[in-house]
Design a protein around this motif. Sequence first.
Motif, PDB file in Angstrom:
ATOM      1  N   GLY A  11       0.826  -1.202   0.000  1.00 43.38           N
ATOM      2  CA  GLY A  11       0.000   0.000   0.000  1.00 43.38           C
ATOM      3  C   GLY A  11       0.857   1.248   0.000  1.00 43.38           C
ATOM      4  O   GLY A  11       2.080   1.207   0.196  1.00 43.38           O
ATOM      5  N   ALA A  12       0.222   2.372  -0.243  1.00 44.40           N
ATOM      6  CA  ALA A  12       0.934   3.656  -0.299  1.00 44.40           C
ATOM      7  C   ALA A  12       1.347   4.104   1.093  1.00 44.40           C
ATOM      8  O   ALA A  12       0.666   3.833   2.085  1.00 44.40           O
ATOM      9  N   ALA A  13       2.475   4.773   1.156  1.00 37.44           N
ATOM     10  CA  ALA A  13       2.938   5.341   2.423  1.00 37.44           C
ATOM     11  C   ALA A  13       2.072   6.539   2.787  1.00 37.44           C
ATOM     12  O   ALA A  13       1.356   7.093   1.945  1.00 37.44           O
ATOM     13  N   PRO A  14       2.109   6.965   4.048  1.00 41.10           N
ATOM     14  CA  PRO A  14       1.377   8.181   4.424  1.00 41.10           C
ATOM     15  C   PRO A  14       1.821   9.375   3.572  1.00 41.10           C
ATOM     16  O   PRO A  14       2.981   9.448   3.149  1.00 41.10           O
ATOM     17  N   VAL A  15       0.899  10.298   3.332  1.00 43.47           N
ATOM     18  CA  VAL A  15       1.200  11.429   2.451  1.00 43.47           C
ATOM     19  C   VAL A  15       2.380  12.238   2.963  1.00 43.47           C
ATOM     20  O   VAL A  15       3.238  12.667   2.192  1.00 43.47           O
ATOM     21  N   GLY A  16       2.455  12.436   4.273  1.00 42.46           N
ATOM     22  CA  GLY A  16       3.558  13.208   4.832  1.00 42.46           C
ATOM     23  C   GLY A  16       4.908  12.594   4.529  1.00 42.46           C
ATOM     24  O   GLY A  16       5.872  13.296   4.206  1.00 42.46           O
TER      25      GLY A  16
END
Length: 261
Positions: A11-16
């Motif tokens: 999955g994608a990492a956190p936006v920050g």
Amino acid sequence: MSTGTYAPRPGAAPVGRMIAAQAALETRMLLRNGEQLLLTVIIPSLLLVLFSTVDIVTLPASGTGGADSAVDFLAPGILALAVLSTAFTGQAIATGFERRYGVLKRLGASPLPRWALMTAKTLAVLVTEVLQIALLSAIALGLGWSPQGDPLSVLVLLVLGTAAFSGLGLLMAGTLKAEATLAAANLVFLLLLVGGGVVVPLERFPDAARTVLELLPIAALSDGLRAVLQDGAALPWGDALTLAVWAVLGLGAAAKFFRWE
């Protein structure tokens, strides 16, 4: 039957975290580019040393009543030029060619949102500016610069100037072809260097031309920084307002007209 545990978790990492990683990458790319270093570091440094040590331009007296040294007048203008070179010229050229080669299109298809990509680019610009300002300030202090004024006022002007030039740079990169952006960005840099109050005082221009030049963001940033750092004035609200208007117009136009392909 156990489904097992996957590490790292898909999955994608956190936006920050994605913004921080992209900002670090953008910063490394800026600092590794020899042409960008010439524009953002070497040229401002050479101009600061040259005009501070050679009597080329007659400088006006300071607002405090006496004639300051050349470096006291030039240092604020060179700091403004550094912001222009990074936030406008460098960013416009780099982003324009990224758009041409399809880099922005591919990044736009990644989990990184487009607004986050622009945020990462802005952070990279700010990091580069911090390094520029530290280097130029050290050179100016070695040449006898005696800065005055409130550091917070300087910070406000630099942030507003960065926002204004970033918006204009992204607008140019997102609407013109890469080659046109390269030519136009360098031409604007040269014109604003001469006519923006960076090394040539605006008092040397005819009144009609001066009235127009004072409305430019580089003139507002140069004069604002000079008022604080040379004369010890409080935050010059007129210059700050000019920069804020340019920032709103530039960023708004870039958000509306920027083409990713």
